[in-house]
Design a protein around this motif. Structure first.
Motif, PDB file in Angstrom:
ATOM      1  N   SER A  59      40.715  35.913  83.289  1.00 23.60           N
ATOM      2  CA  SER A  59      39.931  36.058  84.681  1.00 23.60           C
ATOM      3  C   SER A  59      39.552  34.851  85.239  1.00 23.60           C
ATOM      4  CB  SER A  59      38.500  37.106  84.200  1.00 23.60           C
ATOM      5  OG  SER A  59      37.828  36.396  83.342  1.00 23.60           O
ATOM      6  N   ARG A  60      39.123  33.740  84.173  1.00 18.72           N
ATOM      7  CA  ARG A  60      38.698  32.463  84.955  1.00 18.72           C
ATOM      8  C   ARG A  60      39.920  31.743  85.549  1.00 18.72           C
ATOM      9  NH1 ARG A  60      36.216  32.572  79.743  1.00 18.72           N
ATOM     10  NH2 ARG A  60      37.479  30.873  78.912  1.00 18.72           N
ATOM     11  N   ARG A  61      40.943  32.065  85.447  1.00 20.99           N
ATOM     12  CA  ARG A  61      42.361  31.252  85.933  1.00 20.99           C
ATOM     13  C   ARG A  61      42.309  31.710  87.369  1.00 20.99           C
ATOM     14  NH1 ARG A  61      47.124  32.179  81.841  1.00 20.99           N
ATOM     15  NH2 ARG A  61      47.843  30.390  83.118  1.00 20.99           N
ATOM     16  N   PRO A  62      42.784  30.578  88.509  1.00 21.44           N
ATOM     17  CA  PRO A  62      42.692  31.058  89.726  1.00 21.44           C
ATOM     18  C   PRO A  62      44.025  31.588  90.217  1.00 21.44           C
ATOM     19  CG  PRO A  62      42.777  28.530  89.268  1.00 21.44           C
ATOM     20  CD  PRO A  62      42.524  29.106  88.094  1.00 21.44           C
ATOM     21  N   GLY A  63      44.197  32.103  91.096  1.00 24.45           N
ATOM     22  CA  GLY A  63      45.451  32.734  91.657  1.00 24.45           C
ATOM     23  C   GLY A  63      46.214  31.482  92.196  1.00 24.45           C
ATOM     24  N   MET A  64      47.091  31.698  93.131  1.00 24.44           N
ATOM     25  CA  MET A  64      47.775  30.666  93.845  1.00 24.44           C
ATOM     26  C   MET A  64      47.291  30.369  95.338  1.00 24.44           C
ATOM     27  SD  MET A  64      51.922  31.833  95.161  1.00 24.44           S
ATOM     28  CE  MET A  64      52.215  33.069  93.946  1.00 24.44           C
ATOM     29  N   ALA A  65      46.807  31.660  95.811  1.00 27.38           N
ATOM     30  CA  ALA A  65      46.387  31.632  97.128  1.00 27.38           C
ATOM     31  C   ALA A  65      45.130  30.732  97.112  1.00 27.38           C
ATOM     32  CB  ALA A  65      45.912  32.964  97.705  1.00 27.38           C
ATOM     33  N   THR A  66      44.776  30.029  98.222  1.00 36.32           N
ATOM     34  CA  THR A  66      43.445  29.283  98.623  1.00 36.32           C
ATOM     35  C   THR A  66      43.047  29.800  99.792  1.00 36.32           C
ATOM     36  OG1 THR A  66      44.754  27.386  99.835  1.00 36.32           O
ATOM     37  CG2 THR A  66      44.708  27.512  97.056  1.00 36.32           C
ATOM     38  N   GLY A  67      42.005  29.035 100.152  1.00 37.77           N
ATOM     39  CA  GLY A  67      41.625  29.130 101.587  1.00 37.77           C
ATOM     40  C   GLY A  67      42.143  28.595 102.974  1.00 37.77           C
ATOM     41  N   ALA A  68      43.067  27.743 102.356  1.00 39.59           N
ATOM     42  CA  ALA A  68      43.982  27.048 103.456  1.00 39.59           C
ATOM     43  C   ALA A  68      45.212  27.749 103.611  1.00 39.59           C
ATOM     44  CB  ALA A  68      44.113  25.574 103.194  1.00 39.59           C
ATOM     45  N   LEU A 106      48.344  25.732 101.814  1.00 40.99           N
ATOM     46  CA  LEU A 106      48.008  25.215 100.633  1.00 40.99           C
ATOM     47  C   LEU A 106      48.149  26.273  99.321  1.00 40.99           C
ATOM     48  CD1 LEU A 106      47.387  22.908  98.724  1.00 40.99           C
ATOM     49  CD2 LEU A 106      44.975  23.223  98.945  1.00 40.99           C
ATOM     50  N   LEU A 107      48.890  26.064  98.565  1.00 44.82           N
ATOM     51  CA  LEU A 107      49.145  27.041  97.459  1.00 44.82           C
ATOM     52  C   LEU A 107      48.961  26.183  95.831  1.00 44.82           C
ATOM     53  CD1 LEU A 107      52.278  28.847  98.616  1.00 44.82           C
ATOM     54  CD2 LEU A 107      50.008  29.913  98.759  1.00 44.82           C
ATOM     55  N   LEU A 108      48.470  26.884  94.912  1.00 36.23           N
ATOM     56  CA  LEU A 108      48.244  26.333  93.573  1.00 36.23           C
ATOM     57  C   LEU A 108      49.569  26.715  92.946  1.00 36.23           C
ATOM     58  CD1 LEU A 108      44.442  26.966  93.161  1.00 36.23           C
ATOM     59  CD2 LEU A 108      45.594  24.910  94.139  1.00 36.23           C
ATOM     60  N   ALA A 109      49.834  25.787  91.844  1.00 37.76           N
ATOM     61  CA  ALA A 109      50.676  26.052  91.220  1.00 37.76           C
ATOM     62  C   ALA A 109      50.280  25.249  89.771  1.00 37.76           C
ATOM     63  CB  ALA A 109      52.216  25.889  91.492  1.00 37.76           C
ATOM     64  N   GLY A 110      50.939  25.673  88.582  1.00 38.50           N
ATOM     65  CA  GLY A 110      50.666  24.968  87.109  1.00 38.50           C
ATOM     66  C   GLY A 110      50.419  26.223  86.304  1.00 38.50           C
TER      67      GLY A 110
END
Length: 93
Positions: free
Chosen positions: A43-52, A55-59
């Motif tokens: 539950s503390r891990r972010p998803g790939m979506a961001t406010g921008a 910009l996507l998160l991966a890792g």
């Protein structure tokens, strides 16, 4: 030995001659590489979506539905790349 198993794949991927040899190499084993994944960890891990929008998160730390491992990093990167391509095709329409 892991290097002996991996080097032919690396050499092929880099399009090196079949007799190419690595000048030096090192295998690193990090026993602390995977964090403790208690019940609240996911539950503390972010998803790939961001406010921008661009910009996507991966890792391995992004929510791929897998523990923090190289497999998670690969799955996360593939998912982010797919999402980026989908977003790009929508903007072209």
């Amino acid at each position: 030995e892991i290097f002996g198993l991996l080097w032919p794949e690396v050499a092929r991927g880099l399009r090196l001659p079949p007799d190419a040899r690595a000048r030096s190499w090192r295998v690193v084993v990090e026993r602390r590489a995977t964090p403790l994944q208690d019940p609240g960890f996911e539950s503390r891990r972010p998803g790939m979506a961001t406010g921008a929008a661009n910009l996507l998160l991966a890792g391995d730390w992004v929510q791929p539905g897998l523990p923090c491992t190289i497999e998670a990093a690969i799955a996360s990167g593939a998912a982010a790349a797919g999402e980026a391509l989908a977003r790009a095709s929508k903007t072209r329409e």
